[in-house]
Design a protein around this motif. Structure first.
Motif, PDB file in Angstrom:
ATOM      1  N   ARG A 133       0.835  -1.201   0.000  1.00  0.00           N
ATOM      2  CA  ARG A 133       0.000   0.000   0.000  1.00  0.00           C
ATOM      3  C   ARG A 133       0.869   1.250   0.000  1.00  0.00           C
ATOM      4  NH1 ARG A 133      -2.986   0.175   5.198  1.00  0.00           N
ATOM      5  NH2 ARG A 133      -0.865  -0.281   5.927  1.00  0.00           N
ATOM      6  N   TYR A 134       0.269   2.364  -0.385  1.00  0.00           N
ATOM      7  CA  TYR A 134       1.012   3.624  -0.352  1.00  0.00           C
ATOM      8  C   TYR A 134       1.415   3.972   1.079  1.00  0.00           C
ATOM      9  CZ  TYR A 134       2.308   8.499  -1.065  1.00  0.00           C
ATOM     10  OH  TYR A 134       2.990   9.686  -1.091  1.00  0.00           O
ATOM     11  N   GLU A 135       0.549   3.640   2.033  1.00  0.00           N
ATOM     12  CA  GLU A 135       0.876   3.913   3.435  1.00  0.00           C
ATOM     13  C   GLU A 135       2.141   3.168   3.859  1.00  0.00           C
ATOM     14  OE1 GLU A 135      -3.256   4.875   2.636  1.00  0.00           O
ATOM     15  OE2 GLU A 135      -2.067   3.045   2.286  1.00  0.00           O
ATOM     16  N   ASP A 136       2.334   1.975   3.318  1.00  0.00           N
ATOM     17  CA  ASP A 136       3.558   1.215   3.607  1.00  0.00           C
ATOM     18  C   ASP A 136       4.764   1.909   2.983  1.00  0.00           C
ATOM     19  OD1 ASP A 136       1.945  -0.777   4.819  1.00  0.00           O
ATOM     20  OD2 ASP A 136       1.636  -1.736   2.872  1.00  0.00           O
ATOM     21  N   LEU A 137       4.597   2.371   1.760  1.00  0.00           N
ATOM     22  CA  LEU A 137       5.693   3.064   1.081  1.00  0.00           C
ATOM     23  C   LEU A 137       6.043   4.366   1.789  1.00  0.00           C
ATOM     24  CD1 LEU A 137       7.601   3.150  -1.390  1.00  0.00           C
ATOM     25  CD2 LEU A 137       5.805   4.416  -2.595  1.00  0.00           C
ATOM     26  N   GLN A 178      11.199  11.787  -3.965  1.00  0.00           N
ATOM     27  CA  GLN A 178      11.421  10.342  -3.946  1.00  0.00           C
ATOM     28  C   GLN A 178      10.475   9.626  -4.894  1.00  0.00           C
ATOM     29  OE1 GLN A 178      13.558   7.806  -1.334  1.00  0.00           O
ATOM     30  NE2 GLN A 178      13.513   7.810  -3.554  1.00  0.00           N
ATOM     31  N   LEU A 179       9.212  10.025  -4.880  1.00  0.00           N
ATOM     32  CA  LEU A 179       8.234   9.364  -5.747  1.00  0.00           C
ATOM     33  C   LEU A 179       8.537   9.634  -7.220  1.00  0.00           C
ATOM     34  CD1 LEU A 179       5.753   7.589  -5.812  1.00  0.00           C
ATOM     35  CD2 LEU A 179       4.335   9.640  -5.584  1.00  0.00           C
ATOM     36  N   ILE A 199       1.840  -2.003  -4.820  1.00  0.00           N
ATOM     37  CA  ILE A 199       1.259  -3.119  -5.557  1.00  0.00           C
ATOM     38  C   ILE A 199      -0.258  -2.970  -5.675  1.00  0.00           C
ATOM     39  CG2 ILE A 199       0.965  -5.618  -5.623  1.00  0.00           C
ATOM     40  CD1 ILE A 199       3.843  -4.656  -6.122  1.00  0.00           C
ATOM     41  N   ALA A 200      -0.919  -2.548  -4.591  1.00  0.00           N
ATOM     42  CA  ALA A 200      -2.370  -2.427  -4.614  1.00  0.00           C
ATOM     43  C   ALA A 200      -2.822  -1.353  -5.596  1.00  0.00           C
ATOM     44  CB  ALA A 200      -2.894  -2.114  -3.211  1.00  0.00           C
ATOM     45  N   GLU A 201      -2.061  -0.260  -5.694  1.00  0.00           N
ATOM     46  CA  GLU A 201      -2.429   0.805  -6.629  1.00  0.00           C
ATOM     47  C   GLU A 201      -2.155   0.394  -8.071  1.00  0.00           C
ATOM     48  OE1 GLU A 201      -1.905   4.600  -3.590  1.00  0.00           O
ATOM     49  OE2 GLU A 201      -0.478   4.330  -5.227  1.00  0.00           O
ATOM     50  N   LEU A 202      -1.113  -0.381  -8.286  1.00  0.00           N
ATOM     51  CA  LEU A 202      -0.873  -0.929  -9.616  1.00  0.00           C
ATOM     52  C   LEU A 202      -2.032  -1.834 -10.027  1.00  0.00           C
ATOM     53  CD1 LEU A 202       2.921  -1.883  -9.367  1.00  0.00           C
ATOM     54  CD2 LEU A 202       1.956  -0.043 -10.753  1.00  0.00           C
ATOM     55  N   ALA A 203      -2.485  -2.652  -9.070  1.00  0.00           N
ATOM     56  CA  ALA A 203      -3.570  -3.597  -9.355  1.00  0.00           C
ATOM     57  C   ALA A 203      -4.857  -2.882  -9.752  1.00  0.00           C
ATOM     58  CB  ALA A 203      -3.809  -4.486  -8.134  1.00  0.00           C
ATOM     59  N   ALA A 223      -1.511   4.216 -17.364  1.00  0.00           N
ATOM     60  CA  ALA A 223      -2.484   4.749 -16.404  1.00  0.00           C
ATOM     61  C   ALA A 223      -1.922   4.716 -14.986  1.00  0.00           C
ATOM     62  CB  ALA A 223      -3.778   3.945 -16.483  1.00  0.00           C
ATOM     63  N   ALA A 224      -1.196   3.645 -14.653  1.00  0.00           N
ATOM     64  CA  ALA A 224      -0.609   3.529 -13.316  1.00  0.00           C
ATOM     65  C   ALA A 224       0.433   4.618 -13.084  1.00  0.00           C
ATOM     66  CB  ALA A 224       0.016   2.141 -13.139  1.00  0.00           C
ATOM     67  N   LEU A 225       1.243   4.882 -14.105  1.00  0.00           N
ATOM     68  CA  LEU A 225       2.258   5.929 -13.987  1.00  0.00           C
ATOM     69  C   LEU A 225       1.613   7.308 -13.921  1.00  0.00           C
ATOM     70  CD1 LEU A 225       4.949   4.576 -16.481  1.00  0.00           C
ATOM     71  CD2 LEU A 225       5.018   4.503 -13.982  1.00  0.00           C
ATOM     72  N   GLN A 226       0.568   7.530 -14.689  1.00  0.00           N
ATOM     73  CA  GLN A 226      -0.137   8.807 -14.654  1.00  0.00           C
ATOM     74  C   GLN A 226      -0.721   9.071 -13.263  1.00  0.00           C
ATOM     75  OE1 GLN A 226      -2.747   7.990 -18.027  1.00  0.00           O
ATOM     76  NE2 GLN A 226      -1.792   9.650 -19.211  1.00  0.00           N
ATOM     77  N   PHE A 227      -1.203   8.028 -12.623  1.00  0.00           N
ATOM     78  CA  PHE A 227      -1.748   8.161 -11.267  1.00  0.00           C
ATOM     79  C   PHE A 227      -0.671   8.644 -10.301  1.00  0.00           C
ATOM     80  CE2 PHE A 227      -2.585   6.427  -7.033  1.00  0.00           C
ATOM     81  CZ  PHE A 227      -3.866   6.900  -6.795  1.00  0.00           C
ATOM     82  N   GLN A 228       0.508   8.051 -10.392  1.00  0.00           N
ATOM     83  CA  GLN A 228       1.597   8.430  -9.497  1.00  0.00           C
ATOM     84  C   GLN A 228       2.143   9.815  -9.840  1.00  0.00           C
ATOM     85  OE1 GLN A 228       2.133   6.765  -6.852  1.00  0.00           O
ATOM     86  NE2 GLN A 228       0.988   4.911  -7.395  1.00  0.00           N
ATOM     87  N   ILE A 229       2.168  10.149 -11.131  1.00  0.00           N
ATOM     88  CA  ILE A 229       2.625  11.477 -11.546  1.00  0.00           C
ATOM     89  C   ILE A 229       1.711  12.552 -10.975  1.00  0.00           C
ATOM     90  CG2 ILE A 229       2.782  13.013 -13.555  1.00  0.00           C
ATOM     91  CD1 ILE A 229       3.990  10.629 -15.094  1.00  0.00           C
ATOM     92  N   ALA A 230       0.410  12.301 -10.986  1.00  0.00           N
ATOM     93  CA  ALA A 230      -0.533  13.255 -10.409  1.00  0.00           C
ATOM     94  C   ALA A 230      -0.265  13.448  -8.921  1.00  0.00           C
ATOM     95  CB  ALA A 230      -1.967  12.768 -10.626  1.00  0.00           C
TER      96      ALA A 230
END
Length: 299
Positions: A133-137, A178-179, A199-203, A223-230
């Motif tokens: 999860r993002y909280e773990d990261l 970092q992100l 992993i959960a956000e990729l899924a 789409a996964a990369l766009q989510f993180q870029i945002a």
């Protein structure tokens, strides 16, 4: 007057330590080093000391991979980490990096807890290969990046009464940096056996670790990369609100660093999200224009 003399650093052995930290910064952190040139001379050596400490730990974890076994790397990191923490507590060090670090820590009363957190995250890189999860990261990023922003606030200072708010903004900016690096380095991290994107956000975007290992940019990976870029851009926007809380003379440095580091995600978009084939980086022209704009900006 040179930087070390401007900072009141006159002892020959101490000067040599600061010079080694500066060398590491100039060699391995070119964008970061460029931003430090916008700082007042007396601040630069202390920022180099913080960078040198972080870089040396990273070299143990990653750059010595070809010459050390995982167990040897763990032992080397544990030994060096324990020595650095002892040196900080004792206020003295004979280490080529430690001398400058300890001097900076005591000069600006930087909490030792920041360095403990950083070293914990470096140790995690030896055993943890992904985050669910993002909280773990975030727990990892607090030590690997956020605390560096917190350290910087102690060195750079703040306007009166705004230190707490500046620390919050610095933590967000560290996470944004970092992100952005994680997004750029997906391919390189896979080669090291690591996946930093949650992993959960990729899924949720239909992406599995196996899809990433295939090294092909699919609509789902895009789409996964766009989510993180945002997310990077949101963190940057929130963090930039803290720049006016810093003394005017150090704001250009942080503004330039924010634009250049977070601007990595712009470059990822320019290579059509192909983080497997290309290592996105800002051009020399953009670096120069960013520095000029940072110097001209007021506020």
């Amino acid at each position: 007057m040179d930087e070390l003399t401007a900072a009141g650093i006159l002892d020959p052995e101490l000067r040599a330590s600061y010079k080694e930290c500066k060398r590491l910064n100039r060699q391995h952190g070119k964008t970061y080093y460029l931003a430090t040139l916008l700082l007042p001379k007396e601040k630069r050596p202390h920022v180099h000391a913080l960078y040198g400490f972080a870089r040396f730990a990273d070299e143990i974890v990653d750059d010595l991979a070809s010459s050390l076994s995982p167990e040897e790397k763990r032992e080397a990191l544990e030994k060096w980490s324990a020595q650095m923490l002892r040196d900080i507590k004792n206020g003295t060090s004979t280490d080529s990096i430690g001398r400058a670090l300890v001097h900076t820590v005591h000069e600006f009363q930087i909490p030792i807890e920041y360095f403990k957190a950083f070293l914990r995250s470096m140790a995690m890189d030896l055993t943890v290969t992904s985050y669910q999860r993002y909280e773990d990261l975030e727990k990892y990023m607090y030590g690997s990046a956020a605390v560096i922003g917190l350290q910087m606030v102690h060195v750079l200072g703040t306007v009166p009464g705004k230190k707490s708010d500046a620390l919050i903004a610095a933590e967000k900016l560290g996470n944004a940096f970092q992100l952005a690096n994680f997004i750029r380095d997906v391919g390189e991290d896979l080669e090291r056996g690591r996946i930093y994107l949650p992993i959960a956000e990729l899924a949720k975007c239909g992406v599995t670790p196996e899809n990433l290992r295939e090294g092909v940019v699919t609509p789902e990976i895009k789409a996964a990369l766009q989510f993180q870029i945002a997310r990077v851009r949101t963190l940057k926007s929130e963090a930039d609100q803290g720049i006016p809380l810093l003394p005017p003379q150090v704001r250009p440095c942080i503004r330039a660093a924010s634009e250049l580091y977070c601007g990595i995600v712009d470059e990822v978009e320019k290579v059509n999200f192909n983080v497997f084939k290309f290592r996105a980086k800002t051009s020399s022209l953009r670096r120069l224009s960013t520095v000029v704009k940072a110097l001209l900006y007021r506020g």
